[in-house]
Enzyme design. Structure first.
Site, PDB file in Angstrom:
ATOM      1  N   ASN A 174       1.073  -2.425 -45.695  1.00 56.79           N
ATOM      2  CA  ASN A 174       1.888  -3.802 -45.476  1.00 56.79           C
ATOM      3  C   ASN A 174       1.145  -4.483 -44.497  1.00 56.79           C
ATOM      4  O   ASN A 174       1.421  -3.938 -43.267  1.00 56.79           O
ATOM      5  CB  ASN A 174       3.089  -3.515 -45.300  1.00 56.79           C
ATOM      6  CG  ASN A 174       3.856  -4.816 -45.200  1.00 56.79           C
ATOM      7  OD1 ASN A 174       3.251  -5.988 -45.037  1.00 56.79           O
ATOM      8  ND2 ASN A 174       5.355  -5.063 -45.189  1.00 56.79           N
ATOM      9  N   SER A 200       2.873  -5.830 -41.063  1.00 58.59           N
ATOM     10  CA  SER A 200       3.455  -4.700 -40.121  1.00 58.59           C
ATOM     11  C   SER A 200       2.611  -4.419 -38.973  1.00 58.59           C
ATOM     12  O   SER A 200       1.721  -3.972 -39.060  1.00 58.59           O
ATOM     13  CB  SER A 200       4.072  -3.552 -40.866  1.00 58.59           C
ATOM     14  OG  SER A 200       4.992  -4.241 -41.665  1.00 58.59           O
ATOM     15  N   THR A 213      -0.569  -4.583 -49.727  1.00 58.16           N
ATOM     16  CA  THR A 213       0.816  -5.329 -50.304  1.00 58.16           C
ATOM     17  C   THR A 213       0.463  -6.678 -50.196  1.00 58.16           C
ATOM     18  O   THR A 213      -0.094  -7.092 -49.104  1.00 58.16           O
ATOM     19  CB  THR A 213       2.142  -4.584 -50.088  1.00 58.16           C
ATOM     20  OG1 THR A 213       2.229  -5.148 -48.559  1.00 58.16           O
ATOM     21  CG2 THR A 213       2.091  -3.241 -50.299  1.00 58.16           C
ATOM     22  N   GLY A 215       6.839  -0.565 -42.225  1.00 56.23           N
ATOM     23  CA  GLY A 215       8.003  -0.304 -41.558  1.00 56.23           C
ATOM     24  C   GLY A 215       9.001   0.311 -42.612  1.00 56.23           C
ATOM     25  O   GLY A 215       8.480   0.527 -43.850  1.00 56.23           O
ATOM     26  N   THR A 217       8.957  -1.072 -46.161  1.00 53.25           N
ATOM     27  CA  THR A 217       7.802  -0.829 -47.241  1.00 53.25           C
ATOM     28  C   THR A 217       7.856   0.864 -47.359  1.00 53.25           C
ATOM     29  O   THR A 217       7.910   1.146 -48.830  1.00 53.25           O
ATOM     30  CB  THR A 217       6.455  -0.835 -46.215  1.00 53.25           C
ATOM     31  OG1 THR A 217       6.296  -2.236 -45.643  1.00 53.25           O
ATOM     32  CG2 THR A 217       5.230  -0.726 -47.122  1.00 53.25           C
ATOM     33  N   ASN A 270      10.831   2.219 -47.761  1.00 51.94           N
ATOM     34  CA  ASN A 270      11.728   2.273 -48.887  1.00 51.94           C
ATOM     35  C   ASN A 270      10.963   1.878 -50.529  1.00 51.94           C
ATOM     36  O   ASN A 270      11.586   2.478 -51.454  1.00 51.94           O
ATOM     37  CB  ASN A 270      12.940   1.005 -48.744  1.00 51.94           C
ATOM     38  CG  ASN A 270      13.812   0.928 -49.796  1.00 51.94           C
ATOM     39  OD1 ASN A 270      13.580   0.368 -50.666  1.00 51.94           O
ATOM     40  ND2 ASN A 270      14.864   1.454 -49.700  1.00 51.94           N
ATOM     41  N   GLU A 296      16.637  -4.476 -46.058  1.00 47.05           N
ATOM     42  CA  GLU A 296      16.443  -5.534 -47.029  1.00 47.05           C
ATOM     43  C   GLU A 296      17.780  -5.802 -47.721  1.00 47.05           C
ATOM     44  O   GLU A 296      18.734  -5.143 -47.752  1.00 47.05           O
ATOM     45  CB  GLU A 296      15.344  -5.192 -47.883  1.00 47.05           C
ATOM     46  CG  GLU A 296      14.061  -4.571 -47.154  1.00 47.05           C
ATOM     47  CD  GLU A 296      13.133  -5.738 -46.641  1.00 47.05           C
ATOM     48  OE1 GLU A 296      13.332  -6.928 -47.270  1.00 47.05           O
ATOM     49  OE2 GLU A 296      12.488  -5.461 -45.551  1.00 47.05           O
TER      50      GLU A 296
END
Length: 295
Positions: free
Chosen positions: A9, A12, A40, A66, A69, A71, A274
């Site tokens: 990501n 991040s 991403t 983090g 990501t 998850n 999220e």
């Protein structure tokens, strides 16, 4: 010859992340690994790339980002037949799960962890049709994670969450939520302020929010703060750093394999920082759901 896929990501911890990734990639290449990289761009990219990677001839995935990501990658693994082992290169704002697992932050130590291949099977959580690696929550402060703007996360880091939390406290009337909770261990119909279902002890930067949580025990830890006034809430939150908040008379704390929560109110669920839909919800443990690299 081992093949490694990096799922990154780029938003991040941008510059530090790029340097660390470059150092670890060079170490892996020098040691004979074959390395692939994927960056991403939008929500669910990490999950989709994980599913694709699991169908190819890769041996492991390294996720750089983090908790959000991580998850997504975990959801990709759960939805794949070939569940590749995962290494977490934490780069987000809070990194609760990597903190809990004591994942090395130093590039050399991280490389050694990957090379040594000490892999364990750990539990994850399921909420309705979604999954979480660390925490699902609703109530006061539970929506802070996904309300903080990305640019604030990048500039302020962990403090962005605390500022948003203070703002929430200032603008909210702190009204309780009327809920119906059902589990084998504890059931009630009550007014609550906060409901947390956790897989690990570290949540929102607080290392002892769910102090007895263990990703190897086949259980989820539940923390419920019952209806409380401002003074009682302040007392509870002041004791979170020590983990003594679970002894407060307005706090219920226990572990379970499955728990349901229902309400007639409009209550969003935070899943690993999220937005994760709204109540009602059923929370369940997925025992030994993923394989992960540790020291």
């Amino acid at each position: 010859m081992k093949k490694v896929k990096f799922i990154i990501n780029p938003s991040s911890g941008r510059q530090m992340m790029e340097r660390k990734v470059d150092v670890v990639v060079k170490m892996l290449l020098d040691d004979g690994y074959v390395v692939g990289k994927y960056f991403t761009e939008k929500k669910d990219d990490a999950m989709k790339e994980t599913i694709k990677t699991c169908e190819e001839d890769f041996d492991m995935i390294i996720v750089c980002g983090g908790d959000g990501t991580v998850n997504e990658v975990v959801k990709g693994l759960v939805n794949s037949k070939n569940k590749l082992p995962l290494a977490i290169m934490a780069q987000g704002t809070v990194n609760d799960f990597a903190t809990y697992l004591d994942i090395p932050k130093n590039a050399n130590e991280f490389f050694e962890m990957v090379k040594n291949e000490h892999i364990i099977d750990i539990d994850i959580g399921k909420v309705n049709d979604d999954y979480f690696v660390n925490v699902a929550a609703c109530g006061i402060f539970a929506n802070v994670g996904y309300q903080v703007q990305p640019e604030k996360k990048a500039i302020l880091g962990r403090m962005a969450y605390y500022f948003e939390g203070l703002k929430e406290l200032a603008v909210q009337n702190i009204d309780p939520i009327r809920v119906k909770i059902e589990s084998e261990e504890y059931s009630c119909e009550d007014d609550i302020m906060l409901f947390v279902v956790s897989n690990s002890s570290s949540i929102g930067g607080f290392k002892k929010l769910a102090p007895k949580a263990d990703v190897l025990d086949g259980m989820l830890d539940v923390l419920i703060i019952e209806k409380s006034g401002p003074t009682e809430l302040a007392n509870i939150f002041l004791n979170i750093l020590s983990g003594e908040h679970i002894n407060h008379p307005n706090v219920k704390y226990f572990n379970t394999k499955s728990i349901s929560i229902d309400t007639k109110e409009d209550v969003p669920i935070d899943v690993d920082g999220e937005y994760g839909g709204k109540l009602p919800a059923k929370f369940e443990v997925v025992s030994k759901g993923i394989r992960i690299f540790v020291k």
